[in-house]
Design a protein around this motif. Structure first.
Motif, short mmCIF file in Angstrom:
data_model
loop_
_atom_site.label_atom_id
_atom_site.label_comp_id
_atom_site.label_asym_id
_atom_site.label_seq_id
_atom_site.Cartn_x
_atom_site.Cartn_y
_atom_site.Cartn_z
N UNK A 69 5.95 -0.82 -10.50
CA UNK A 69 5.49 0.53 -10.14
C UNK A 69 4.51 0.46 -8.97
N UNK A 70 4.40 1.57 -8.20
CA UNK A 70 3.43 1.60 -7.09
C UNK A 70 2.02 1.37 -7.60
N UNK A 71 1.24 0.60 -6.86
CA UNK A 71 -0.13 0.30 -7.26
C UNK A 71 -1.12 0.98 -6.33
N UNK A 72 -1.18 0.56 -5.08
CA UNK A 72 -2.15 1.13 -4.14
C UNK A 72 -1.48 1.37 -2.79
N UNK A 73 -1.97 2.40 -2.10
CA UNK A 73 -1.57 2.68 -0.73
C UNK A 73 -2.42 1.80 0.19
N UNK A 74 -1.81 1.25 1.22
CA UNK A 74 -2.52 0.49 2.23
C UNK A 74 -2.46 1.31 3.51
N UNK A 89 1.58 0.86 4.23
CA UNK A 89 2.49 0.31 3.23
C UNK A 89 2.01 0.75 1.85
N UNK A 90 2.84 0.50 0.86
CA UNK A 90 2.47 0.69 -0.54
C UNK A 90 2.69 -0.64 -1.24
N UNK A 91 1.68 -1.10 -1.96
CA UNK A 91 1.81 -2.33 -2.72
C UNK A 91 2.27 -1.97 -4.12
N UNK A 92 3.33 -2.61 -4.57
CA UNK A 92 3.86 -2.42 -5.91
C UNK A 92 3.39 -3.56 -6.79
N UNK A 93 3.12 -3.27 -8.05
CA UNK A 93 2.68 -4.30 -8.98
C UNK A 93 1.26 -4.75 -8.69
N UNK A 94 0.80 -5.70 -9.49
CA UNK A 94 -0.56 -6.23 -9.34
C UNK A 94 -0.68 -7.03 -8.05
N UNK A 95 -1.90 -7.08 -7.50
CA UNK A 95 -2.14 -7.93 -6.34
C UNK A 95 -3.51 -8.55 -6.41
N UNK A 96 -3.68 -9.60 -5.63
CA UNK A 96 -4.91 -10.37 -5.58
C UNK A 96 -5.41 -10.39 -4.14
N UNK A 116 -16.84 -4.28 -0.78
CA UNK A 116 -16.06 -3.39 0.09
C UNK A 116 -14.71 -3.05 -0.52
N UNK A 117 -13.96 -4.08 -0.92
CA UNK A 117 -12.60 -3.82 -1.40
C UNK A 117 -12.58 -3.20 -2.79
N UNK A 118 -13.60 -3.47 -3.59
CA UNK A 118 -13.70 -2.79 -4.90
C UNK A 118 -13.84 -1.28 -4.69
N UNK A 119 -14.62 -0.89 -3.69
CA UNK A 119 -14.77 0.54 -3.37
C UNK A 119 -13.48 1.10 -2.76
N UNK A 120 -12.89 0.33 -1.84
CA UNK A 120 -11.66 0.80 -1.18
C UNK A 120 -10.53 1.06 -2.17
N UNK A 121 -10.42 0.22 -3.19
CA UNK A 121 -9.31 0.33 -4.13
C UNK A 121 -9.70 0.89 -5.48
N UNK A 122 -10.80 1.63 -5.52
CA UNK A 122 -11.24 2.25 -6.75
C UNK A 122 -10.51 3.58 -6.96
N UNK A 123 -9.19 3.51 -6.86
CA UNK A 123 -8.32 4.65 -7.08
C UNK A 123 -6.92 4.11 -7.36
N UNK A 124 -6.03 4.98 -7.76
CA UNK A 124 -4.66 4.55 -7.99
C UNK A 124 -3.70 5.46 -7.22
N UNK A 125 -2.47 5.01 -7.04
CA UNK A 125 -1.43 5.82 -6.42
C UNK A 125 -1.15 7.00 -7.35
N UNK A 126 -1.11 8.22 -6.81
CA UNK A 126 -0.78 9.35 -7.67
C UNK A 126 0.57 9.13 -8.35
N UNK A 127 0.73 9.61 -9.57
CA UNK A 127 1.96 9.36 -10.31
C UNK A 127 3.22 9.92 -9.65
N UNK A 128 3.06 10.88 -8.73
CA UNK A 128 4.23 11.46 -8.09
C UNK A 128 4.81 10.58 -6.98
N UNK A 129 4.16 9.48 -6.63
CA UNK A 129 4.70 8.58 -5.61
C UNK A 129 5.61 7.57 -6.33
#
Length: 144
Positions: A69-74, A89-96, A116-129
């Motif tokens: 499933x979609x994880x985060x928008x880049x 891009x959109x990253x699918x699945x878990x990433x490191x 920095x990146x904890x703040x940047x990715x402190x959200x998820x892809x909306x379920x409609x994507x």
């Protein structure tokens, strides 16, 4: 080149779908095997902007086609460090996330990078994507 310590750990940021990013430590000697196991197979990467070096988003190479499933928008801003927040891009699945040393090996993220990146990715892809929406509207040619 500095002497490697036995049982050395490297610190990274694991970003799971629907969860806040978490700091993890992995064994430096077996990092590629551990990363592959952690992400479920062969890995790929997206280099993102880091003014003091190289930082990678590391993900499963088949995550866009294996049912993940979609994880985060880049965004372009995250990749290039300037410009707008247009979709890169959109990253699918878990990433490191890890930093890269001068020889191309993975090393720890700095504390400032983790923050920095904890703040940047402190959200998820909306379920409609959905994957279908991604394939329909964000073809690979856009990102070349």
């Amino acid at each position: 080149m500095s002497k490697k310590l036995k049982n050395e750990k490297i610190k990274g940021l694991l970003v799971k779908r629907g969860k806040k990013p978490v700091v993890i430590e992995i064994d430096a000697d077996n990092k590629y095997d551990i990363i592959s196991d952690l992400l479920g197979g062969l890995i790929d990467r997206i280099e993102v902007y880091n003014p003091t070096g190289i930082t990678d988003i590391i993900f499963n190479d088949e995550s866009k086609v294996d049912g993940s499933k979609p994880n985060r928008l880049i965004t372009s801003k995250q990749v290039y460090g300037n410009g707008s927040n247009t979709l890169y891009d959109i990253v699918y699945g878990d990433f490191l996330m890890l930093c890269v040393d001068d020889e191309g090996g993975y090393i720890s993220l700095s504390d400032s990078e983790i923050e920095r990146w904890s703040k940047e990715f402190d959200f998820t892809v909306p379920p409609f994507v959905s994957k279908e929406m991604y394939n329909k509207f964000f073809s690979p040619q856009i990102f070349m």
